[in-house]
Write a protein that holds these residues in place. Structure first.
Motif, PDB file in Angstrom:
ATOM      1  N   UNK A  52       5.441  -0.948  -0.178  1.00  0.00           N
ATOM      2  CA  UNK A  52       4.876  -2.164   0.506  1.00  0.00           C
ATOM      3  C   UNK A  52       4.608  -3.360  -0.378  1.00  0.00           C
ATOM      4  N   UNK A  53       4.381  -4.529   0.402  1.00  0.00           N
ATOM      5  CA  UNK A  53       4.247  -5.612  -0.307  1.00  0.00           C
ATOM      6  C   UNK A  53       2.857  -6.337  -0.148  1.00  0.00           C
ATOM      7  N   UNK A  54       2.051  -6.658  -1.087  1.00  0.00           N
ATOM      8  CA  UNK A  54       0.859  -7.154  -0.780  1.00  0.00           C
ATOM      9  C   UNK A  54       0.646  -8.415  -1.983  1.00  0.00           C
ATOM     10  N   UNK A  55      -0.470  -8.939  -2.061  1.00  0.00           N
ATOM     11  CA  UNK A  55      -0.769  -9.861  -3.000  1.00  0.00           C
ATOM     12  C   UNK A  55      -2.195  -9.945  -3.571  1.00  0.00           C
ATOM     13  N   UNK A  56      -2.156 -10.417  -5.089  1.00  0.00           N
ATOM     14  CA  UNK A  56      -3.334 -10.544  -5.613  1.00  0.00           C
ATOM     15  C   UNK A  56      -3.998 -11.983  -5.266  1.00  0.00           C
ATOM     16  N   UNK A  57      -5.094 -12.091  -4.695  1.00  0.00           N
ATOM     17  CA  UNK A  57      -5.777 -13.619  -4.378  1.00  0.00           C
ATOM     18  C   UNK A  57      -6.395 -14.032  -5.488  1.00  0.00           C
ATOM     19  N   UNK A  58      -6.070 -15.329  -5.783  1.00  0.00           N
ATOM     20  CA  UNK A  58      -6.599 -15.861  -7.251  1.00  0.00           C
ATOM     21  C   UNK A  58      -7.427 -17.069  -6.406  1.00  0.00           C
TER      22      UNK A  58
END
Length: 437
Positions: A263-269
């Protein structure tokens, strides 16, 4: 948005949560107007009327208590001891291995840290309550007021202990009310009480600007402040919602006959990763020299220099120091609250990686690089927002607790956005449209 609010009140369980929260808010606001035993309420009101334009060193705490501090009520300390205790525990988590281990234990460890926070809150309430009573007895709470030394007529030990116990019990009651909102209301109890405390000071602050104005009986200044406030709210909402999303890809793994990952996700900064904490740190640190000068006797040279440069808040030395402290504490708080090495290790453990970046140490270095780059605009933004009350002090003759700027606008917008998101999520769970269509 109004339709969504109407649907929220039409939902039985959500309506109960909203009404319960409103009831707790009413109880909290009533408590901020009940004076503690041993205080001459008439003399307090006289001193408040004489000091409307300058609340001195206690302006920040008075804002967080909804104006209850200077009135010396049972909720005079408000939620400030809890905020201080939470910040201290969060800082100690990085230093003390035991607290760090508790944080990693999940819900049980978090409950234990919450218990420590409550104990520390009571201890800080006793300490701050004693300091407030001593300040009120000496007359230093309202500098320049002719009846300041008569606020506490009976200065016996029994009356002093009773006042401290009453304010400590009031802090415990505020903490309990906030937890009730979190458990049985719409959530974020302490944040909502903080929101209410700050919002309660808005009408008087705005009306004071109108009374002090000279153009069209003050209405020009009043309208200008409202317009600036709307622009500030829009700017804060825009920056608070801004974030840098670091893409993360998880490799596909076969465990038995089942496939995991892929799966693909992201780290929100977030651009403002530190929130309002740097402003609180900088304000508290700048109060120390003025506090020392206020209680120091005599007319020494260093005391006169501090009173000229670090008391009123419109001196260039004060402005430059305040701005630099906010920038420093923004980087400091982000450094202790976000650990790139820990995030990189967790990603590597579960088979995650950033496209184009090797797992492990290169990932930690990349996250640290991005975080430093994004913290610069966030810290500068915090510094500029915090200087808005100072600009209002110079331009409109307002007090240092100018409503649209600094700590107040950051907390108002942040808590408002979070509360709206929570109500929206509960509406969407019931197949209703949210606020954002």
């Amino acid at each position: 948005m109004l339709t969504a609010f109407a649907r929220a009140f039409k939902t039985p369980d959500l309506r109960k949560k909203l009404l319960f929260t409103l009831g707790i808010i009413v109880v909290y606001r009533v408590g901020t107007h009940i004076p503690i035993p041993g205080v001459d309420y008439r003399n307090v009101q006289t001193c408040i009327d004489n000091a409307q334009t300058n609340q001195g060193l206690f302006g920040l705490v008075n804002m967080f208590s909804g104006g209850a501090l200077l009135q010396i009520t049972i909720f005079a300390l408000g939620i400030m001891p809890y905020i201080t205790a939470s910040i201290i525990l969060q800082l100690l988590t990085v230093v003390i291995p035991r607290l760090e281990a508790l944080k990693k234990e999940g819900q049980a460890g978090t409950a234990k840290i919450t218990q420590y926070t409550r104990y520390l809150t009571i201890a800080l309430a006793i300490l701050q309550g004693t300091g407030l009573v001593a300040t009120a007895r000496s007359g230093a709470l309202f500098s320049g007021c002719p009846v300041a030394s008569q606020i506490v007529p009976d200065q016996s030990i029994f009356v002093t202990i009773t006042m401290v116990i009453t304010m400590t019990a009031g802090t415990a009651a505020v903490m309990w009310l906030g937890e009730l909102i979190t458990d049985r209301g719409i959530g974020n109890g302490m944040s909502i009480l903080m929101f209410i405390s700050i919002a309660a000071t808005f009408p008087s602050a705005l009306w004071a600007i109108k009374e002090q104005g000279s153009l069209a009986d003050g209405w020009i200044e009043f309208g200008t402040v409202i317009l600036v406030g709307l622009v500030m709210v829009g700017l804060v909402v825009f920056v608070e919602q801004a974030q840098r999303r670091i893409p993360v890809q998880y490799a596909k793994r076969m465990i038995g006959r089942r496939s995991y990952g892929g799966t693909s996700t992201y780290i929100p900064l977030k651009v403002n990763q530190a929130g309002v904490i740097p402003v609180i740190f900088a304000s508290s640190l700048l109060y120390i020299p003025a506090l020392i000068a206020q209680f120091a006797g005599g007319t020494s040279g260093w005391k006169t220099w501090i009173e000229q440069h670090f008391v009123k808040g419109d001196h260039p030395y004060y402005i430059a120091t305040y701005f630099l402290l906010i920038v420093f504490f923004a980087f400091f708080y982000v450094a202790i609250s976000f650990n790139p090495e820990e995030v990189a290790d967790n990603m590597k453990k579960y088979g995650g990686f950033i496209p184009g970046i090797r797992a492990g140490r290169p990932t930690a270095e990349y996250l640290s690089y991005v975080l430093n780059r994004i913290t610069w605009p966030g810290s500068l933004y915090l510094g500029l927002i915090a200087l808005v009350p100072t600009m209002a002090l110079v331009g409109f003759g307002a007090n240092q607790n100018f409503p649209f700027g600094g700590t107040s606008i950051l907390i108002i917008v942040g808590v408002g956005l979070e509360t709206v998101k929570q109500i929206e999520s509960q509406l969407q769970q019931r197949n209703y449209e949210g606020f954002l269509r």
